[in-house]
Scaffold this motif. Structure first.
Motif, mmCIF file in Angstrom:
data_model
loop_
_atom_site.group_PDB
_atom_site.id
_atom_site.type_symbol
_atom_site.label_atom_id
_atom_site.label_comp_id
_atom_site.label_asym_id
_atom_site.label_seq_id
_atom_site.Cartn_x
_atom_site.Cartn_y
_atom_site.Cartn_z
ATOM 1 N N VAL A 172 0.855 -1.186 0.000
ATOM 2 C CA VAL A 172 0.000 0.000 0.000
ATOM 3 C C VAL A 172 0.895 1.241 0.000
ATOM 4 O O VAL A 172 2.008 1.214 0.531
ATOM 5 C CB VAL A 172 -0.949 -0.001 1.226
ATOM 6 N N LYS A 173 0.394 2.286 -0.621
ATOM 7 C CA LYS A 173 1.107 3.567 -0.628
ATOM 8 C C LYS A 173 0.247 4.589 0.094
ATOM 9 O O LYS A 173 -0.970 4.658 -0.132
ATOM 10 C CB LYS A 173 1.372 4.029 -2.065
ATOM 11 N N CYS A 246 -4.176 1.349 7.012
ATOM 12 C CA CYS A 246 -3.838 1.524 5.599
ATOM 13 C C CYS A 246 -4.312 0.357 4.747
ATOM 14 O O CYS A 246 -4.873 0.545 3.656
ATOM 15 C CB CYS A 246 -2.324 1.704 5.442
ATOM 16 N N PHE A 247 -4.101 -0.856 5.219
ATOM 17 C CA PHE A 247 -4.468 -2.031 4.433
ATOM 18 C C PHE A 247 -5.978 -2.302 4.456
ATOM 19 O O PHE A 247 -6.509 -2.918 3.527
ATOM 20 C CB PHE A 247 -3.704 -3.258 4.928
ATOM 21 N N GLY A 252 -7.868 6.241 -1.811
ATOM 22 C CA GLY A 252 -8.605 7.495 -1.753
ATOM 23 C C GLY A 252 -9.140 7.824 -0.377
ATOM 24 O O GLY A 252 -9.540 8.970 -0.116
ATOM 25 N N SER A 253 -9.139 6.821 0.523
ATOM 26 C CA SER A 253 -9.658 7.043 1.877
ATOM 27 C C SER A 253 -8.769 7.995 2.662
ATOM 28 O O SER A 253 -7.543 7.988 2.527
ATOM 29 C CB SER A 253 -9.743 5.721 2.637
ATOM 30 N N LYS A 268 -3.834 9.333 4.294
ATOM 31 C CA LYS A 268 -4.524 9.228 3.013
ATOM 32 C C LYS A 268 -3.948 8.050 2.241
ATOM 33 O O LYS A 268 -2.728 7.961 2.055
ATOM 34 C CB LYS A 268 -4.369 10.510 2.198
ATOM 35 N N ILE A 269 -4.807 7.119 1.818
ATOM 36 C CA ILE A 269 -4.376 5.959 1.029
ATOM 37 C C ILE A 269 -4.310 6.384 -0.430
ATOM 38 O O ILE A 269 -5.332 6.783 -1.012
ATOM 39 C CB ILE A 269 -5.347 4.767 1.186
ATOM 40 N N THR A 270 -3.135 6.304 -1.040
ATOM 41 C CA THR A 270 -2.971 6.826 -2.407
ATOM 42 C C THR A 270 -2.849 5.737 -3.474
ATOM 43 O O THR A 270 -3.074 6.011 -4.648
ATOM 44 C CB THR A 270 -1.736 7.749 -2.477
ATOM 45 N N ASP A 271 -2.509 4.512 -3.074
ATOM 46 C CA ASP A 271 -2.419 3.436 -4.075
ATOM 47 C C ASP A 271 -2.277 2.095 -3.367
ATOM 48 O O ASP A 271 -1.878 2.034 -2.201
ATOM 49 C CB ASP A 271 -1.220 3.646 -5.003
#
Length: 298
Positions: A172-173, A246-247, A252-253, A268-271
């Motif tokens: 996750v990014k 994150c996971f 987008g969250s 912020k979850i970006t990818d």
């Protein structure tokens, strides 16, 4: 062999050249080119090894295995020394002084170093021998790797035939805003920091300003230089509650505030990337290392 006496075996062996008395008439147990390894060296190291165990009733098989390990290590160390000299990789006297100084600093300075010597029964020269052995190994590996750089064709072929070795986990990014707070802070301060974090979270949700601009405005973390971006990471690389947040949320969250030992985070979850086989361009350095390691083992 799960015995305490093996813990410092390598250091004892590395120090043999400075602590053992060599004489021509002594019995030779092994020879590396023209350099002999003497029986009294092995006897001395074996005796030291057994001092570190409370079990005085070791059977002959254990003693034989330890002795064989000592001889093998002595041979390996002598090969390393000779090869380092052959390729002009031996540390000079200035490097030796610097390496020993760094070792002392890593232990907390000269006083802690002296205490360590007294506790373990070593001397400074023995420690230096141990450091030199590791440095020779490091330099030889680098030298041989450079001399055996695989071709692009070899790299592509190895990658194609061994793709299972290059699996990448789910990743996750994310970006985050951190408000620092230690566990030792009083409850009153924690309440104020949490209230500020909740205010920032609401700002982030409204999205009147970009998340990056909120990072610039509020974040106190090291990642501020990357505008909050902490890149891709797999499970097990971050604090668990930060990682889980994150996971467990989609791209987008915006999540928060999440508390860790570092403070409060707005994330912020970006990818996200699924578990997969890494592309060659992503894991090329790992492919090269595996090829080189295999070549060195041949």
């Amino acid at each position: 062999m799960n015995y305490i006496f093996l813990l410092f075996l390598t250091l004892f062996i590395n120090s043999c050249t400075t602590s053992c008395n060599k004489k021509k008439e002594q019995e030779i147990v092994a020879q590396v080119n023209n350099v002999a390894i003497f029986k009294n060296e092995v006897d001395s190291l074996q005796k030291k090894a057994f001092i570190n165990t409370k079990d005085k009733n070791l059977n002959e098989k254990i003693k034989s295995e330890v002795r064989a390990s000592i001889i093998k290590k002595l041979i390996d160390n002598e090969i390393l020394r000779q090869e380092a000299k052959k390729y002009n990789l031996e540390p000079d006297r200035f490097e030796r002084v610097a390496m020993l100084k760094e070792y002392k600093n890593n232990l907390g300075g000269p006083k802690h170093f002296q205490y360590f010597l007294e506790q373990k029964g070593f001397n400074e020269e023995q420690i230096l021998d141990s450091i030199l052995t590791e440095k020779r190994k490091e330099r030889l590996i680098a030298h041989l790797n450079l001399a055996n750089e695989p071709s692009e064709e070899e790299i592509a072929k190895y990658y194609k035939e061994n793709q299972k070795l290059f699996g990448l986990p789910e990743m996750v990014k994310a970006s985050h805003i951190l408000l620092k707070l230690s566990n030792k802070e009083p409850k009153e301060k924690e309440k104020l920091v949490l209230e500020k974090a909740e205010k920032i979270f609401k700002e982030a949700i409204l999205q009147k300003d970009s998340f990056e601009s909120l990072v610039d405005k509020y974040s106190e973390g090291e990642s501020i230089k990357n505008r909050g971006d902490i890149g891709y990471f797999a499970r097990g690389k971050m604090v668990k509650n930060f990682e889980d947040a994150c996971f467990d949320n989609p791209v987008g969250s915006i999540i928060g505030p999440i508390k860790t030992d570092f403070g409060y985070h707005i994330i912020k979850i970006t990818d996200k990337l699924p578990q997969r086989i890494g592309l060659l361009e992503e894991i090329k350095p790992s492919v090269i290392k595996k090829i080189q390691k295999n070549n060195l083992a041949k």
